[in-house]
Design a protein around this motif. Structure first.
Motif, PDB file in Angstrom:
ATOM      1  N   LEU A   1       0.645  -1.343  -0.022  1.00  0.00           N
ATOM      2  CA  LEU A   1      -0.062   0.080   0.089  1.00  0.00           C
ATOM      3  C   LEU A   1       0.913   1.247   0.085  1.00  0.00           C
ATOM      4  O   LEU A   1       0.393   2.144  -0.741  1.00  0.00           O
ATOM      5  N   ALA A   2       2.020   1.262   0.710  1.00  0.00           N
ATOM      6  CA  ALA A   2       2.841   2.361   0.966  1.00  0.00           C
ATOM      7  C   ALA A   2       3.387   2.632  -0.659  1.00  0.00           C
ATOM      8  O   ALA A   2       3.640   3.637  -1.301  1.00  0.00           O
ATOM      9  N   GLU A   3       3.836   1.609  -1.204  1.00  0.00           N
ATOM     10  CA  GLU A   3       4.499   2.012  -2.866  1.00  0.00           C
ATOM     11  C   GLU A   3       3.381   2.281  -3.710  1.00  0.00           C
ATOM     12  O   GLU A   3       3.526   2.924  -4.313  1.00  0.00           O
ATOM     13  N   ALA A   4       1.991   1.599  -3.699  1.00  0.00           N
ATOM     14  CA  ALA A   4       0.942   2.093  -4.573  1.00  0.00           C
ATOM     15  C   ALA A   4       0.654   3.469  -4.274  1.00  0.00           C
ATOM     16  O   ALA A   4       0.327   4.284  -5.023  1.00  0.00           O
ATOM     17  N   THR A   5       0.571   4.039  -2.911  1.00  0.00           N
ATOM     18  CA  THR A   5       0.358   5.567  -2.592  1.00  0.00           C
ATOM     19  C   THR A   5       1.258   6.452  -2.927  1.00  0.00           C
ATOM     20  O   THR A   5       1.046   7.477  -3.529  1.00  0.00           O
ATOM     21  N   ALA A   6       2.590   6.004  -2.915  1.00  0.00           N
ATOM     22  CA  ALA A   6       3.777   6.597  -3.374  1.00  0.00           C
ATOM     23  C   ALA A   6       3.581   6.943  -4.858  1.00  0.00           C
ATOM     24  O   ALA A   6       3.779   7.921  -5.559  1.00  0.00           O
ATOM     25  N   GLU A   7       3.181   6.100  -5.775  1.00  0.00           N
ATOM     26  CA  GLU A   7       3.228   5.754  -7.096  1.00  0.00           C
ATOM     27  C   GLU A   7       1.829   6.744  -7.398  1.00  0.00           C
ATOM     28  O   GLU A   7       2.067   7.528  -8.289  1.00  0.00           O
ATOM     29  N   LEU A   8       0.871   6.513  -6.615  1.00  0.00           N
ATOM     30  CA  LEU A   8      -0.409   7.517  -6.784  1.00  0.00           C
ATOM     31  C   LEU A   8       0.018   9.013  -6.826  1.00  0.00           C
ATOM     32  O   LEU A   8      -0.223  10.059  -7.465  1.00  0.00           O
ATOM     33  N   TRP A   9       0.952   9.354  -5.661  1.00  0.00           N
ATOM     34  CA  TRP A   9       1.466  10.748  -5.519  1.00  0.00           C
ATOM     35  C   TRP A   9       2.137  11.131  -6.622  1.00  0.00           C
ATOM     36  O   TRP A   9       1.953  12.268  -7.264  1.00  0.00           O
TER      37      TRP A   9
END
Length: 139
Positions: free
Chosen positions: A15-23
């Motif tokens: 989730l942290a990686e996906a959220t960083a990608e979203l940002w």
């Protein structure tokens, strides 16, 4: 520098990686639209709920319950996620009550007397939905 904290649901590495990608995706489009002073990385130091009313906040994330309860009229809603998880319908989410795979517990009634964990008392999906599911079983 603007504060960007979209960490409400960042609880595991995927989730942290996906959220960083979203940002990274959002940042690109915000820069293209002319916004300046955007952080390259998400703020990890400020708790998600402490970010909501900060004057330097540009973008954050909140569950619908705290938004409706205490943030409506104080912040601007800019987007609602569309969920693609089984059982979800667009912006409508779903909660799960999880037990161990080999558990003998198969129904809510079977769970009477056990201990439950929720993600937070201000979560609609994690607390209010749970309360609504178990309330009819109260004695």
């Amino acid at each position: 520098m603007h504060l960007v904290s979209i960490a409400m649901y960042v609880t595991s590495q995927p989730l942290a990686e996906a959220t960083a990608e979203l940002w990274s995706f959002l940042r690109h489009y915000l820069l293209e639209a002319g916004l300046k002073d955007l952080p390259e990385k998400l703020d990890q130091a400020v708790r998600y709920d402490e970010a909501w009313l900060r004057p330097d906040l540009l973008l954050s994330q909140a569950c619908g319950y705290p938004f409706a309860k205490s943030l409506r009229g104080r912040v601007r809603l800019v987007a609602t996620p569309i969920y693609h998880h089984p059982g979800c319908d667009g912006p409508l989410m779903r909660s799960f009550i999880i037990v161990a795979k080999d558990s003998a517990l198969h129904s809510l009634e079977d769970l009477r007397g056990t201990t439950a964990a929720i993600n937070g008392p201000d979560s609609n999906s994690g607390s209010n939905f749970f309360r609504a599911a178990v309330a009819p079983l109260a004695r």
